[in-house]
Design a protein around this motif. Structure first.
Motif, PDB file in Angstrom:
ATOM      1  N   ASP A  63       0.828  -1.216   0.000  1.00  0.00           N
ATOM      2  CA  ASP A  63       0.000   0.000   0.000  1.00  0.00           C
ATOM      3  C   ASP A  63       0.858   1.259   0.000  1.00  0.00           C
ATOM      4  O   ASP A  63       0.592   2.220   0.721  1.00  0.00           O
ATOM      5  CB  ASP A  63      -0.940   0.011   1.209  1.00  0.00           C
ATOM      6  N   ARG A  64       1.907   1.256  -0.833  1.00  0.00           N
ATOM      7  CA  ARG A  64       2.780   2.417  -0.983  1.00  0.00           C
ATOM      8  C   ARG A  64       2.853   2.819  -2.453  1.00  0.00           C
ATOM      9  O   ARG A  64       3.903   2.733  -3.087  1.00  0.00           O
ATOM     10  CB  ARG A  64       4.174   2.125  -0.439  1.00  0.00           C
ATOM     11  N   PRO A  65       1.749   3.257  -3.036  1.00  0.00           N
ATOM     12  CA  PRO A  65       1.794   3.633  -4.455  1.00  0.00           C
ATOM     13  C   PRO A  65       2.656   4.854  -4.726  1.00  0.00           C
ATOM     14  O   PRO A  65       3.108   5.052  -5.851  1.00  0.00           O
ATOM     15  CB  PRO A  65       0.320   3.903  -4.782  1.00  0.00           C
ATOM     16  N   ASP A  66       2.895   5.674  -3.704  1.00  0.00           N
ATOM     17  CA  ASP A  66       3.710   6.868  -3.889  1.00  0.00           C
ATOM     18  C   ASP A  66       5.196   6.557  -3.991  1.00  0.00           C
ATOM     19  O   ASP A  66       5.988   7.436  -4.345  1.00  0.00           O
ATOM     20  CB  ASP A  66       3.480   7.846  -2.737  1.00  0.00           C
ATOM     21  N   TYR A  91      -3.540   0.632  -8.664  1.00  0.00           N
ATOM     22  CA  TYR A  91      -2.550   1.694  -8.426  1.00  0.00           C
ATOM     23  C   TYR A  91      -3.211   3.067  -8.418  1.00  0.00           C
ATOM     24  O   TYR A  91      -2.945   3.886  -7.530  1.00  0.00           O
ATOM     25  CB  TYR A  91      -1.473   1.613  -9.502  1.00  0.00           C
ATOM     26  N   GLU A  92      -4.083   3.324  -9.376  1.00  0.00           N
ATOM     27  CA  GLU A  92      -4.765   4.616  -9.429  1.00  0.00           C
ATOM     28  C   GLU A  92      -5.642   4.832  -8.199  1.00  0.00           C
ATOM     29  O   GLU A  92      -5.663   5.935  -7.621  1.00  0.00           O
ATOM     30  CB  GLU A  92      -5.603   4.704 -10.701  1.00  0.00           C
ATOM     31  N   GLN A  93      -6.371   3.797  -7.785  1.00  0.00           N
ATOM     32  CA  GLN A  93      -7.240   3.935  -6.623  1.00  0.00           C
ATOM     33  C   GLN A  93      -6.428   4.164  -5.350  1.00  0.00           C
ATOM     34  O   GLN A  93      -6.786   5.020  -4.519  1.00  0.00           O
ATOM     35  CB  GLN A  93      -8.110   2.690  -6.482  1.00  0.00           C
ATOM     36  N   LEU A 144      -4.488   7.883  -1.126  1.00  0.00           N
ATOM     37  CA  LEU A 144      -3.355   8.486  -0.425  1.00  0.00           C
ATOM     38  C   LEU A 144      -3.352   9.998  -0.584  1.00  0.00           C
ATOM     39  O   LEU A 144      -3.079  10.742   0.371  1.00  0.00           O
ATOM     40  CB  LEU A 144      -2.058   7.882  -0.945  1.00  0.00           C
ATOM     41  N   SER A 145      -3.678  10.482  -1.769  1.00  0.00           N
ATOM     42  CA  SER A 145      -3.717  11.926  -2.007  1.00  0.00           C
ATOM     43  C   SER A 145      -4.823  12.576  -1.188  1.00  0.00           C
ATOM     44  O   SER A 145      -4.632  13.657  -0.608  1.00  0.00           O
ATOM     45  CB  SER A 145      -3.928  12.202  -3.501  1.00  0.00           C
TER      46      SER A 145
END
Length: 396
Positions: free
Chosen positions: A231-234, A266-268, A273-274
């Motif tokens: 859960d670290r897409p950033d 990834y987009e979700q 996160l944003s």
């Protein structure tokens, strides 16, 4: 020259130049050569923008195009090929100088094939011939739109084609061509992946633009999937850079390496996160839908537009008015209570140690007194019921 001789010359040229450089038609005895002009080995500095304030290091330039037509008498003295020149980043004066040099090369080799000498001059010798140096600069009045009249072309002996473009348009074209050629060069090469230590063709590798590090697609995709699972897409980015040196990967790269389902995830994850990092967006405690809230300094109320649940944005409990301790105050109070409890436990432990020490001291005294009493009884026994040995004086 016979058709067979022209075919032999064309076949010889095919061994030197690729199909994207040289296109020809034997039946019409014509062709087009797209010369990749060799620039200095150290690179070329493009001074773009107003007053040349934007500088870019180049490796490639847009190609110079030579259109040629072989007459029936070629390569006899009266059979010099007719030609035309076109280039977006050269001025008319420079193109005229190039054309005159091609005419001189053809005159020096009368009755001989001349195409190969023309091509080599355009690719290998042109830069020094024009004395262009290591900087390329276009002013606002770099080149006005020229229209060469037929009379001028007849006087020159060749044709010129000058695209009517502004200096800014030419600069953008140069940058686009340089990026494209670099990418093609990268794909044609073979690279060593530092993760799996295997040699991989460039078209199966990923190069991160900000740092230039190269990895095979398999290793990058595996790293991206692991970060998504965590859960670290950033953190999707270069596998070698870290911290501020690692900007996020471009979405187009993530889409290319991951499956459709993984990219959607990834987009979700990136969206969640944003939203989590936005101070005016909260997550509904009941249905987990994002809720736009007011400034915490003005109101603690948050109301979900999906389930209409009203909650306190400070403690995330059902709304109970504006007199709510914020998360910072709650943490501080809990920390103070924990510190007080620890201090009390420490004091009790010290008290136990003090009391235990006193008890141990009393027990030691009692034991000492008992030993002394036993010693006295032994002495009394020795005096009353025993005799002393004449030799060693021990009581028997």
């Amino acid at each position: 020259m016979s058709e067979d001789s022209v075919a032999e010359e064309f076949e010889m040229l095919d061994s030197f130049y690729s199909s994207d450089q040289l296109q020809k038609d034997l039946s019409s005895r014509c062709g087009t050569f797209r010369a990749q002009v060799r620039i200095p080995e150290s690179g070329l500095l493009l001074c773009a923008g107003e007053n040349g304030g934007q500088q870019h290091r180049l490796q490639f330039l847009p190609r110079l195009v030579l259109d040629f037509q072989l007459p029936s008498g070629y390569p006899e003295a009266d059979g010099r090929p007719s030609f035309g020149l076109s280039c977006s980043w050269l001025s008319r004066q420079q193109l005229v100088a190039i054309g005159n040099q091609l005419v001189e090369l053809a005159a020096e080799r009368a009755a001989e094939p001349v195409l190969w000498f023309w091509f080599e001059f355009l690719e290998r010798e042109l830069w020094d011939f024009l004395q262009l140096g290591d900087e390329l600069r276009f002013g606002a009045d770099w080149r006005q739109i020229d229209s060469t009249s037929p009379d001028d072309e007849d006087a020159l002996g060749f044709k010129l084609e000058l695209p009517g473009r502004t200096a800014r348009e030419v600069e953008l074209e140069i940058l686009a061509v340089d990026a494209y050629e670099r990418e093609m060069q990268f794909k044609r090469a073979v690279h060593d992946c530092p993760v799996c230590a295997t040699l991989t063709p460039g078209h199966r590798c990923t190069r991160f633009r900000h740092c230039g590090h190269v990895f095979c697609n398999s290793c990058v995709a595996a790293a991206f999937r692991a970060l998504l699972e965590a859960d670290r897409p950033d953190r999707l980015g270069c596998l070698q850079c870290s911290g501020e040196e690692q900007p996020p990967a471009e979405p187009s790269l993530v889409r290319r390496l991951l499956s459709t389902e993984e990219f959607s995830r990834y987009e979700q994850s990136l969206l969640k996160l944003s939203l989590k990092r936005m101070s005016d967006v909260q997550t509904c405690p009941r249905c987990s839908v994002s809720v736009i809230t007011e400034d915490r300094r003005s109101s603690c109320l948050g109301q979900c537009a999906h389930c209409y649940y009203a909650f306190c944005i400070q403690c995330r409990e059902p709304y109970h008015g504006e007199n709510c301790k914020g998360p910072i105050e709650v943490v501080r109070a809990a920390a103070a209570a924990a510190a007080a409890a620890a201090a009390a436990a420490n004091e009790a432990a010290q008290q136990d140690r003090r009391e235990g020490g006193l008890q141990r001291a009393l027990a030691g005294l009692n034991q000492e007194y008992a030993i002394q009493d036993a010693s006295l009884e032994v002495l009394d026994f020795q005096v009353d019921d025993a005799k002393s040995c004449p030799a060693c004086f021990a009581y028997i």
